[in-house]
Scaffold this motif. Structure first.
Motif, short mmCIF file in Angstrom:
data_model
loop_
_atom_site.label_atom_id
_atom_site.label_comp_id
_atom_site.label_asym_id
_atom_site.label_seq_id
_atom_site.Cartn_x
_atom_site.Cartn_y
_atom_site.Cartn_z
N SER A 51 51.56 170.76 104.67
CA SER A 51 50.66 169.67 105.02
C SER A 51 49.27 169.98 104.48
O SER A 51 48.74 171.07 104.73
CB SER A 51 50.62 169.51 106.54
N VAL A 53 46.54 168.67 105.46
CA VAL A 53 45.65 168.79 106.62
C VAL A 53 45.73 170.21 107.18
O VAL A 53 44.70 170.81 107.53
CB VAL A 53 46.01 167.74 107.69
N ARG A 57 42.72 172.98 107.47
CA ARG A 57 42.42 173.65 108.73
C ARG A 57 42.70 175.16 108.64
O ARG A 57 42.49 175.88 109.59
CB ARG A 57 43.27 173.07 109.86
#
Length: 112
Positions: A51, A53, A57
């Motif tokens: 991912s 995202v 992060r």
């Protein structure tokens, strides 16, 4: 006054240095020791199964999956898993930076 040198693109050596991380804790590989790792910007195929995202992060599992694909020398997932957390954080931040467009880096003052 702007000179030609001020407007030139950075050379390949400078870009390589920007993407090289000197490890606080070198990685032992047999009788050798890996003291620095150079990362290259991944292409989309090298990000498969991860991912974006999670990479932004700096999710540990995602970094462990991508790092062996883009590192020189090439690392194994086992070596990355055993890495000093401070080194993993530094490498993860480089990976996250690869995902941002140039304009976003400029807006965030991430480029010189």
């Amino acid at each position: 006054m702007t000179t030609k040198a001020d407007t030139e693109q950075p050379d390949v050596q400078q870009l390589a240095d920007d993407n090289t991380v000197i490890l606080d804790t070198p990685i032992r590989r047999g009788t050798n020791s890996i003291e620095s790792i150079t990362l290259r910007k991944p292409n989309s195929g090298e990000l498969r199964g991860v991912s974006l995202v999670d990479l932004l992060r700096m999710d540990v599992a995602s970094v462990i999956k991508v790092l062996p694909r883009i590192s020189t020398p090439s690392l194994t997932a086992v070596e990355v898993s055993a890495m000093d957390p401070a080194d993993l954080l530094e490498l993860g931040s480089k990976i996250s930076g690869f995902l941002l467009q140039k304009s976003a880096k400029t807006d965030a003052s991430l480029v010189a």
